[in-house]
Design a protein around this motif. Structure first.
Motif, PDB file in Angstrom:
ATOM      1  N   LYS A 114      13.197  35.966  42.633  1.00 53.51           N
ATOM      2  CA  LYS A 114      11.971  36.360  43.349  1.00 53.51           C
ATOM      3  C   LYS A 114      10.785  36.421  42.388  1.00 53.51           C
ATOM      4  CE  LYS A 114      13.265  38.924  47.433  1.00 53.51           C
ATOM      5  NZ  LYS A 114      13.621  40.202  47.998  1.00 53.51           N
ATOM      6  N   THR A 115      11.028  37.012  41.232  1.00 52.22           N
ATOM      7  CA  THR A 115       9.944  37.137  40.243  1.00 52.22           C
ATOM      8  C   THR A 115       9.500  35.759  39.754  1.00 52.22           C
ATOM      9  OG1 THR A 115      10.874  39.242  39.564  1.00 52.22           O
ATOM     10  CG2 THR A 115       9.329  38.229  38.018  1.00 52.22           C
ATOM     11  N   LEU A 116      10.476  34.875  39.513  1.00 52.90           N
ATOM     12  CA  LEU A 116      10.142  33.520  39.065  1.00 52.90           C
ATOM     13  C   LEU A 116       9.282  32.801  40.105  1.00 52.90           C
ATOM     14  CD1 LEU A 116      13.582  32.320  37.601  1.00 52.90           C
ATOM     15  CD2 LEU A 116      11.517  32.804  36.307  1.00 52.90           C
ATOM     16  N   LEU A 117       9.668  32.922  41.370  1.00 57.52           N
ATOM     17  CA  LEU A 117       8.920  32.244  42.444  1.00 57.52           C
ATOM     18  C   LEU A 117       7.543  32.863  42.641  1.00 57.52           C
ATOM     19  CD1 LEU A 117      10.922  31.366  45.676  1.00 57.52           C
ATOM     20  CD2 LEU A 117      10.243  29.907  43.801  1.00 57.52           C
ATOM     21  N   TYR A 118       7.484  34.181  42.559  1.00 52.60           N
ATOM     22  CA  TYR A 118       6.216  34.903  42.742  1.00 52.60           C
ATOM     23  C   TYR A 118       5.201  34.433  41.700  1.00 52.60           C
ATOM     24  CZ  TYR A 118       3.272  39.127  43.207  1.00 52.60           C
ATOM     25  OH  TYR A 118       2.238  40.008  43.396  1.00 52.60           O
ATOM     26  N   ARG A 119       5.642  34.352  40.459  1.00 49.80           N
ATOM     27  CA  ARG A 119       4.736  33.912  39.379  1.00 49.80           C
ATOM     28  C   ARG A 119       4.395  32.428  39.529  1.00 49.80           C
ATOM     29  NH1 ARG A 119       4.414  37.620  35.074  1.00 49.80           N
ATOM     30  NH2 ARG A 119       4.051  36.048  33.486  1.00 49.80           N
ATOM     31  N   ALA A 120       5.369  31.635  39.954  1.00 49.55           N
ATOM     32  CA  ALA A 120       5.116  30.197  40.145  1.00 49.55           C
ATOM     33  C   ALA A 120       4.128  29.993  41.299  1.00 49.55           C
ATOM     34  CB  ALA A 120       6.430  29.472  40.413  1.00 49.55           C
ATOM     35  N   ASN A 121       4.301  30.765  42.393  1.00 52.22           N
ATOM     36  CA  ASN A 121       3.356  30.687  43.520  1.00 52.22           C
ATOM     37  C   ASN A 121       1.946  31.056  43.056  1.00 52.22           C
ATOM     38  OD1 ASN A 121       5.269  29.936  45.382  1.00 52.22           O
ATOM     39  ND2 ASN A 121       5.397  31.915  46.389  1.00 52.22           N
ATOM     40  N   ALA A 122       1.873  32.063  42.207  1.00 57.87           N
ATOM     41  CA  ALA A 122       0.557  32.488  41.705  1.00 57.87           C
ATOM     42  C   ALA A 122      -0.088  31.339  40.927  1.00 57.87           C
ATOM     43  CB  ALA A 122       0.701  33.724  40.821  1.00 57.87           C
ATOM     44  N   CYS A 123       0.666  30.690  40.084  1.00 58.44           N
ATOM     45  CA  CYS A 123       0.095  29.564  39.306  1.00 58.44           C
ATOM     46  C   CYS A 123      -0.309  28.420  40.241  1.00 58.44           C
ATOM     47  CB  CYS A 123       1.087  29.075  38.252  1.00 58.44           C
ATOM     48  SG  CYS A 123       1.201  30.223  36.877  1.00 58.44           S
ATOM     49  N   GLY A 124       0.503  28.162  41.275  1.00 55.23           N
ATOM     50  CA  GLY A 124       0.146  27.137  42.262  1.00 55.23           C
ATOM     51  C   GLY A 124      -1.161  27.498  42.954  1.00 55.23           C
ATOM     52  N   ALA A 125      -1.301  28.754  43.345  1.00 60.94           N
ATOM     53  CA  ALA A 125      -2.519  29.199  44.036  1.00 60.94           C
ATOM     54  C   ALA A 125      -3.732  29.101  43.111  1.00 60.94           C
ATOM     55  CB  ALA A 125      -2.330  30.637  44.535  1.00 60.94           C
ATOM     56  N   ILE A 126      -3.566  29.516  41.864  1.00 61.50           N
ATOM     57  CA  ILE A 126      -4.697  29.464  40.907  1.00 61.50           C
ATOM     58  C   ILE A 126      -5.161  28.017  40.737  1.00 61.50           C
ATOM     59  CG2 ILE A 126      -5.389  29.834  38.486  1.00 61.50           C
ATOM     60  CD1 ILE A 126      -3.326  32.196  38.443  1.00 61.50           C
ATOM     61  N   ALA A 127      -4.197  27.089  40.702  1.00 59.31           N
ATOM     62  CA  ALA A 127      -4.541  25.668  40.489  1.00 59.31           C
ATOM     63  C   ALA A 127      -5.362  25.079  41.637  1.00 59.31           C
ATOM     64  CB  ALA A 127      -3.271  24.849  40.281  1.00 59.31           C
ATOM     65  N   THR A 128      -5.336  25.737  42.822  1.00 61.36           N
ATOM     66  CA  THR A 128      -6.111  25.214  43.957  1.00 61.36           C
ATOM     67  C   THR A 128      -7.571  25.692  43.923  1.00 61.36           C
ATOM     68  OG1 THR A 128      -5.734  27.063  45.502  1.00 61.36           O
ATOM     69  CG2 THR A 128      -4.047  25.336  45.451  1.00 61.36           C
ATOM     70  N   LEU A 129      -7.870  26.597  43.001  1.00 62.77           N
ATOM     71  CA  LEU A 129      -9.207  27.220  43.012  1.00 62.77           C
ATOM     72  C   LEU A 129     -10.275  26.342  42.361  1.00 62.77           C
ATOM     73  CD1 LEU A 129      -8.153  30.878  42.116  1.00 62.77           C
ATOM     74  CD2 LEU A 129      -8.683  29.930  44.374  1.00 62.77           C
ATOM     75  N   LYS A 130      -9.832  25.340  41.559  1.00 65.25           N
ATOM     76  CA  LYS A 130     -10.778  24.423  40.908  1.00 65.25           C
ATOM     77  C   LYS A 130     -10.393  22.995  41.214  1.00 65.25           C
ATOM     78  CE  LYS A 130     -11.126  27.228  36.770  1.00 65.25           C
ATOM     79  NZ  LYS A 130     -10.679  27.152  35.386  1.00 65.25           N
ATOM     80  N   LYS A 131     -11.364  22.092  41.055  1.00 63.69           N
ATOM     81  CA  LYS A 131     -11.056  20.671  41.262  1.00 63.69           C
ATOM     82  C   LYS A 131     -10.197  20.142  40.123  1.00 63.69           C
ATOM     83  CE  LYS A 131     -14.767  19.025  44.144  1.00 63.69           C
ATOM     84  NZ  LYS A 131     -15.958  18.231  44.251  1.00 63.69           N
TER      85      LYS A 131
END
Ligand code: ADP
Length: 319
Positions: free
Chosen positions: A282-299
């Motif tokens: 769960k922790t691994l996925l939570y952190r990976a989801n966060a990085c995925g979300a951050i990557a969508t914030l910029k072009k």
């Protein structure tokens, strides 16, 4: 822990508005999924190397400099004067979803052979990473399979992103066959929900995942669902974690940020991959989801991948 990534390093030519003459303007964004993952790993503090080939041209030198700036070891990156650096032309929908067209016939990333410099970099690493784009045409196709076999022989941990780019394949049944062949060497697999339906059609998701585990020596399968989050499937667990709510601008690189973060996390754990607890997954996925979300914030891809400090700040803000 050192991870060696192999595959395409190219320019994502991304929309950047309209010129005063009314023509579309583009930005040259460094890209290529395995290169993005190499940078994601490095930004999260792991030792990361990239092997592959670009042209000995302006674009090739630019791409190498970007990897160098991001502390990815490029000693195994070949700059070949005989072939041009490839381009991926990215178009974006209103919601920031991507579509691609490719300029890579005889591109340097396709015209690549498995050489002794690559071998050396794999020998130095503990883990190897690649995806299916380099399987689309020879000689890169043969090089990819040979490198996978070599990495397995040398007992490296192997990760693979299906990352199916439909436009690169004249015949999708060949893509499916080659992906199946590659999976015989893989420990950690990432698929999107559409890719899972492509490689295991007409099955419910759990049956499809079970079937993949049964047919190949996989230890971990990750499934991504864009803004709906992600899941991880092992022999013992099947866990879903929702995504973070963000205002996505450009999803290019989200999957690579996600996979890089998951790999950084799992390779940071001391025990083997065989008995990961629900909480660890769960922790691994939570952190990976966060990085995925951050990557969508910029072009773009590489420019939007988070450093460890950005990830920690994002998690604090969203806790
Ligand atoms: P790919 O299709 O390349 O595998 P995704 O677009 O599914 O990648 O993105 C990977 C992960 O990034 C998702 O599982 C999710 O956690 C995160 N992500 C992607 N798009 C969004 C979004 N619009 N909002 C929040 N998180 C997102």
């Amino acid at each position: 822990m050192k991870i060696c990534s192999f595959g395409e390093l190219l320019l994502d030519v991304t929309p950047y508005g309209i010129s005063d003459k009314g023509y579309p303007v583009s930005e040259f964004n460094p890209g290529g999924a395995p290169a993005n993952v190499a940078v994601a790993l490095s930004k999260l503090g792991l030792e990361s190397s990239f092997i592959g080939q670009v042209g000995d041209d302006f674009f090739g030198h630019f791409l190498k400099s970007v990897l160098d700036e991001n502390k990815v070891d490029t000693q195994g990156l070949k700059l070949n004067p005989n072939f041009p650096t490839s381009l991926a032309i990215v178009s974006l929908t209103d919601k920031g979803e991507r579509s691609f067209s490719f300029y890579r016939k005889n591109g340097a990333d396709v015209m690549v052979d498995f050489n002794s410099d690559f071998q050396l970099k794999i020998d130095e690493a503990d883990a190897f990473h690649c995806g299916s784009v380099s399987l689309s045409d020879d000689p890169a196709r043969t090089a990819t399979m040979d490198i996978l076999k070599y990495s397995r022989q040398k007992e490296k941990q192997i990760s693979f992103d299906v990352n199916l780019r439909v436009l690169l394949w004249n015949d999708l049944s060949i893509a499916k066959r080659l992906i199946e062949e590659a999976l015989d060497y893989v420990d950690i697999l990432k698929v999107s929900e559409e890719e899972l339906a492509f490689i295991r059609p007409n099955l419910k998701e759990e049956e499809a995942l079970h079937s993949l585990m049964k047919d190949h020596p996989l230890k971990v399968i990750l499934v991504t669902y864009g803004e709906k989050g992600s899941a991880v499937y092992t022999n013992e667990h099947w866990i879903h974690v929702p995504s973070f709510k963000v205002k996505a601008i450009d999803t290019t690189g989200a999957g690579d940020a996600f996979f890089g973060a998951f790999l950084a996390g799992i390779y940071g754990l001391s025990q083997t991959m065989d008995h990961l607890s629900v909480q660890e997954l769960k922790t691994l996925l939570y952190r990976a989801n966060a990085c995925g979300a951050i990557a969508t914030l910029k072009k773009g891809a590489i420019g939007s991948l988070p450093e460890l400090s950005e990830l920690e700040a994002f998690l604090k803000e969203h806790s």
